[in-house]
Each structure stands twice: as C-alpha cells, then as structure tokens.
Enzyme design. Structure first.
Site, PDB file in Angstrom:
ATOM      1  N   ASP A  81     -34.617  16.170 -25.309  1.00  0.00           N
ATOM      2  CA  ASP A  81     -35.362  17.257 -25.969  1.00  0.00           C
ATOM      3  C   ASP A  81     -34.709  17.698 -27.282  1.00  0.00           C
ATOM      4  O   ASP A  81     -34.863  18.841 -27.709  1.00  0.00           O
ATOM      5  CB  ASP A  81     -35.494  18.485 -25.051  1.00  0.00           C
ATOM      6  CG  ASP A  81     -36.147  18.141 -23.729  1.00  0.00           C
ATOM      7  OD1 ASP A  81     -37.219  17.511 -23.764  1.00  0.00           O
ATOM      8  OD2 ASP A  81     -35.592  18.491 -22.672  1.00  0.00           O
TER       9      ASP A  81
ATOM     10  N   LYS B 158     -36.231  14.068 -31.075  1.00  0.00           N
ATOM     11  CA  LYS B 158     -36.282  12.666 -31.476  1.00  0.00           C
ATOM     12  C   LYS B 158     -37.620  12.307 -32.101  1.00  0.00           C
ATOM     13  O   LYS B 158     -37.700  11.464 -32.995  1.00  0.00           O
ATOM     14  CB  LYS B 158     -36.002  11.781 -30.260  1.00  0.00           C
ATOM     15  CG  LYS B 158     -34.596  11.916 -29.705  1.00  0.00           C
ATOM     16  CD  LYS B 158     -34.356  11.000 -28.523  1.00  0.00           C
ATOM     17  CE  LYS B 158     -35.144  11.410 -27.299  1.00  0.00           C
ATOM     18  NZ  LYS B 158     -34.744  12.709 -26.743  1.00  0.00           N
ATOM     19  N   GLY B 159     -38.684  12.940 -31.614  1.00  0.00           N
ATOM     20  CA  GLY B 159     -39.999  12.628 -32.161  1.00  0.00           C
ATOM     21  C   GLY B 159     -40.097  12.950 -33.635  1.00  0.00           C
ATOM     22  O   GLY B 159     -40.657  12.184 -34.417  1.00  0.00           O
TER      23      GLY B 159
ATOM     24  N   GLY C 213     -40.814  13.044 -23.370  1.00  0.00           N
ATOM     25  CA  GLY C 213     -41.853  13.632 -24.197  1.00  0.00           C
ATOM     26  C   GLY C 213     -41.362  13.940 -25.592  1.00  0.00           C
ATOM     27  O   GLY C 213     -40.212  14.318 -25.781  1.00  0.00           O
ATOM     28  N   HIS C 214     -42.223  13.732 -26.569  1.00  0.00           N
ATOM     29  CA  HIS C 214     -41.916  14.061 -27.954  1.00  0.00           C
ATOM     30  C   HIS C 214     -43.019  14.962 -28.492  1.00  0.00           C
ATOM     31  O   HIS C 214     -44.202  14.720 -28.252  1.00  0.00           O
ATOM     32  CB  HIS C 214     -41.863  12.807 -28.839  1.00  0.00           C
ATOM     33  CG  HIS C 214     -40.833  11.808 -28.435  1.00  0.00           C
ATOM     34  ND1 HIS C 214     -39.541  12.160 -28.111  1.00  0.00           N
ATOM     35  CD2 HIS C 214     -40.900  10.463 -28.297  1.00  0.00           C
ATOM     36  CE1 HIS C 214     -38.857  11.058 -27.801  1.00  0.00           C
ATOM     37  NE2 HIS C 214     -39.661  10.028 -27.907  1.00  0.00           N
TER      38      HIS C 214
ATOM     39  N   THR D 151     -39.179  14.631 -12.297  1.00  0.00           N
ATOM     40  CA  THR D 151     -40.488  15.104 -12.752  1.00  0.00           C
ATOM     41  C   THR D 151     -41.599  14.752 -11.770  1.00  0.00           C
ATOM     42  O   THR D 151     -42.735  15.183 -11.948  1.00  0.00           O
ATOM     43  CB  THR D 151     -40.839  14.479 -14.113  1.00  0.00           C
ATOM     44  OG1 THR D 151     -40.872  13.048 -13.978  1.00  0.00           O
ATOM     45  CG2 THR D 151     -39.830  14.880 -15.183  1.00  0.00           C
TER      46      THR D 151
ATOM     47  N   GLN E  94     -35.331  10.718 -23.277  1.00  0.00           N
ATOM     48  CA  GLN E  94     -34.279  11.545 -22.663  1.00  0.00           C
ATOM     49  C   GLN E  94     -33.048  11.645 -23.568  1.00  0.00           C
ATOM     50  O   GLN E  94     -33.204  11.777 -24.769  1.00  0.00           O
ATOM     51  CB  GLN E  94     -33.917  11.026 -21.260  1.00  0.00           C
ATOM     52  CG  GLN E  94     -35.007  11.177 -20.232  1.00  0.00           C
ATOM     53  CD  GLN E  94     -35.866   9.951 -20.089  1.00  0.00           C
ATOM     54  OE1 GLN E  94     -35.461   8.837 -20.362  1.00  0.00           O
ATOM     55  NE2 GLN E  94     -37.093  10.150 -19.664  1.00  0.00           N
TER      56      GLN E  94
ATOM     57  N   THR F 217     -42.711  18.170 -18.879  1.00  0.00           N
ATOM     58  CA  THR F 217     -42.586  18.903 -17.621  1.00  0.00           C
ATOM     59  C   THR F 217     -43.253  20.264 -17.649  1.00  0.00           C
ATOM     60  O   THR F 217     -43.675  20.777 -16.614  1.00  0.00           O
ATOM     61  CB  THR F 217     -41.102  19.115 -17.273  1.00  0.00           C
ATOM     62  OG1 THR F 217     -40.496  19.947 -18.278  1.00  0.00           O
ATOM     63  CG2 THR F 217     -40.355  17.784 -17.211  1.00  0.00           C
TER      64      THR F 217
END
Length: 428
Positions: free
Chosen positions: A13, A16-17, A40-41, A128, A223, A300
C-alpha cells in the site's frame, strides 16, 4: 534501455500504482509477477480514479502492453469483471497478455481460504479470503490448475477431480461443509475459456524478446517486502514473493536482465492485517495519518494500521531487494506536524538494534527508538522541484535517504498523476 523492478519496500500500500503509472508513458511493458486480486493499486488520472486489483497499472497507459506473468494467481471472474469495468470507462484493454502458465483461482480455493481463516480464530493470519494462499499451496503440491488447462477439458477435469478428492474430505469431515461437485467447477471454469483466450500467451518468450530488442520492461510487485513469504514478517505474510527475486521466477527472466530495482516507500508506515508493527500508533496522530492519507485498503476495504516511518525496515528492504532507488510517496500527508518522529532503531531486551531481527520473537518485542525531525506547515502539493519544498521537508527527505541506504529519486507530493517531483530519472 532498462528493465526495472518496482516493488513495495514496506508492508504494501505504498503507492506503487502511482509510481508505475508515472513511468507507464515511457515503458513498453508493465508486468505483474506475483500475487493475485489480494493486491490493489489506486491510480489517479486527471479527475478519474481507478482501483486496480489484478491488472497491471500500465493498462491505463496508451501504448503500453500490460502482462500478467506466470507467478500470478488469476481469478478468471475477477479478471473479466475488471476488464469489463475498464472497457465501460473507455480504457483500451486489448493489449493485455496473460501467461498460459499462471495458476487459476477456483471457487473451491476461496471456500477453503474462508473456512480455514474462520477456524483459526484468534490465530488468524488476516487473509483477504480470496483464495490466494490455497491456490499457491496447490501449485506447490502440484495439483494446481493453470490457464492453459482451460483449453483441454480432459486435463482440466482430471485436475479438478484430483484436487477435490482431498479437499472434499477436509471440508466435510473437519469443517462440516458440503462437498463440492467437480463437474460444477469444470463447467464454470470452461465458461471463462473463450473470453480469456485472446489474451493468453507465452509471456516469458514475449518479455525476453522485448528486453533483447531494447524495449523498456517494468516488473510490478504487489503487496510489499515485509509481506514476502520468505523475507517478510512470517507467518503474517502473503503466499508469494513480492521481493525483487520474485520478478525473475514470476516472469521468467534472468537476473542479469534487470537493470534497476526501485523501492516504493511511504513517508510514514502502514500495514493491513495481523502481525507485528513496531511504530504503530494508537493515538490522535495515528488517526490523523489515517484520515489525511485516506488509509483504507483498495482491495480489502479495511482501515490500514498507521505509524511513523521505520528506517530499520527501509534498510532491510534495500538489502534483500538490492534496491538502486526509492520513490517516496505521500510526503504531503505529513504537512502540519511541528515535529515528526522517525524510527532509527529498535530496543529489544534493553539492547539497541539497528537491523531487522531475524527472530520472529525478537521482532514481536521490538520497541521503536525515535529521532525527532522538524516538521513544516506549508502546502507542498504544487512543488515541481526538490528546491520548491520547504527546508524542513527537504531535510526530512534527505534524512530518510541517508537512513534507508539508497537514493530517493522521486517524491509524491499529492495523489494526482502529476503531483510528483522527479529528482533522478528511473530510465537513465
């Protein structure tokens, strides 16, 4: 031109996106090499916000080929849903490539994941519940299903039946759950085959050829380093290798082809799920970081645990990944504090420790040793160069760079695509 690995240097988190998307316009391929839709990004393009879970962030960059590598576990329903959502918003997804060797998440993997986590009770890992761990377990146990198996019904049926021979015993006798009918799983998985087929490729061959031709290839980890199954805070980790070595196995390229390894660092620290977190805050500062930083998991939906920057973890990430650069994100969130604590070491059983302890027991008992750095109150979101930052913000960045062991080559000063200060080009 370089082949680069871009990965999280904390517990995930880190943003990175944003970093991947920043590079996307100059990159020919963006490759996810591990994890699944448990990552997730969030990527902000203009006034549009995109939440990506399984797809590489480069899918938002015209001209870039997004690749899901062999090391990823793919839920076909999630993949098709995510593609559909982007298509409806006018995003061209036709260039996506999916490795035929990537393993598939089936409904029985998600079932096993959820019932196992509930069964653990207070000892739960914080999964998750999306079937990631059980799918990787089947891969290692050599009873997994791969994307290519969708195109041979006989092989698919044999593999599903073999996997469920054992799993149904566990579900019925241990968890008191109804057995899963293999034919139902086969029928559902075959229903995805034709929709996914246009994207399936020998991605290892494609990527090695691209690098040999001088194309820019970016390997994107999900991650973060401290969630790596080998190098993270085990057992509170993911089931794959987000560290730099995972890019080689998860995409099928040799380490000699990697030119740079970029670690993404948040200007403070967060994590989702259970496990030790030495700098975690339970006070107003922690809530302030959570609120200003929008710290809620993209995938999440859970609030992230928040704490001050941990230089011990950053140094560890530099070491195990061979980091050449850092991208520091969310510096703007720290605006407004008079002083900002930074963890420079741990105290364990009365002793000062400056490197991450290898012992799980020691890490659980680690107490942060803080150094106070002066804060700033000026708005930094419009800063375009490092010199535009307030002096104290510059000093904070320089201190983190010195403590972490690799140069900070870019700084995020806001959530937008353009709200980034580039100090050194990652592509030089």
């Amino acid at each position: 031109m370089p082949a680069l690995v871009l990965l999280g240097a904390q517990w995930g988190d880190e943003g990175k996106g944003k970093a991947t998307d920043l590079l996307g316009g100059s990159v020919d391929y963006v490759v996810r090499y591990q994890g699944g839709n448990n990552a997730g990004h969030t990527v902000v393009v203009g006034d549009q916000k995109y939440a990506l879970h399984l797809l590489p962030s480069g899918i938002l960059s015209p001209g870039c080929t997004p690749v899901i590598g062999n090391g990823v576990v793919v839920d076909p329903a999630v993949l098709l849903s995510e593609l559909s959502g982007l298509n409806e918003r006018g995003v061209d997804t036709s260039k996506l490539l999916v490795s035929g060797n990537a393993h598939l998440i089936t409904p029985y993997h998600t079932t096993v994941d959820k019932v196992t986590e509930r069964f653990l009770g207070k000892r739960k890992i914080g999964t998750t519940g999306r079937g990631i761990g059980p799918t990787y377990a089947d891969k290692i146990n050599r009873v997994g299903i791969r994307v290519q198996d969708l195109y041979d019904e006989s092989i698919l049926t044999q593999k599903v039946e073999a996997a469920l021979d054992f799993k149904n015993q566990i579900l019925a006798k241990l968890y008191n759950r109804r057995a899963i009918e293999p034919a139902r799983i086969v029928e559902e998985m075959l229903g995805y085959a034709e929709q996914i087929k246009p994207f399936v490729a020998d991605t290892t061959l494609v990527l090695n050829n691209a690098i040999d031709e001088g194309k820019v290839v970016l390997f994107e980890g999900g991650q973060g380093t401290l969630l790596d199954v080998d190098h993270g805070t085990y057992p509170f980790v993911t089931s794959s290798n987000p560290t730099a070595g995972g890019a080689c196995t998860g995409a099928g390229v040799g380490p000699t082809k990697i030119n740079r390894v970029i670690g993404i660092l948040k200007a403070y620290t967060t994590r989702v799920g259970a496990g030790p977190f030495p700098t975690e805050l339970f006070d107003e500062d922690g809530e302030k970081l959570r609120t200003i930083g929008g710290e809620r998991g993209v995938t999440t939906g859970r609030d992230r645990r928040c704490g001050w920057f941990d230089a011990v973890i950053a140094r560890y990430a530099t070491r195990v990944n061979g980091l050449t650069d850092f991208f520091l994100t969310k510096l703007d969130v720290l605006t407004g504090w008079e002083q900002i604590p930074v963890c420079v070491a741990y105290e364990i059983d009365g002793k000062r420790v400056e490197e991450l302890p290898y012992s799980q027991t020691d890490f659980h008992h680690a107490k942060p040793v803080y150094e106070m750095l002066p804060g700033w109150s000026e708005d930094i979101s419009k800063a375009k160069t490092f010199s535009d930052l307030p002096k104290n913000a510059q000093a904070y960045v320089k201190a983190l760079e010195e403590m972490s062991g690799a140069p900070i080559s870019a700084i995020g000063v806001g959530p937008g695509r353009t709200e980034t200060i580039e100090i050194n080009s990652f592509l030089s």
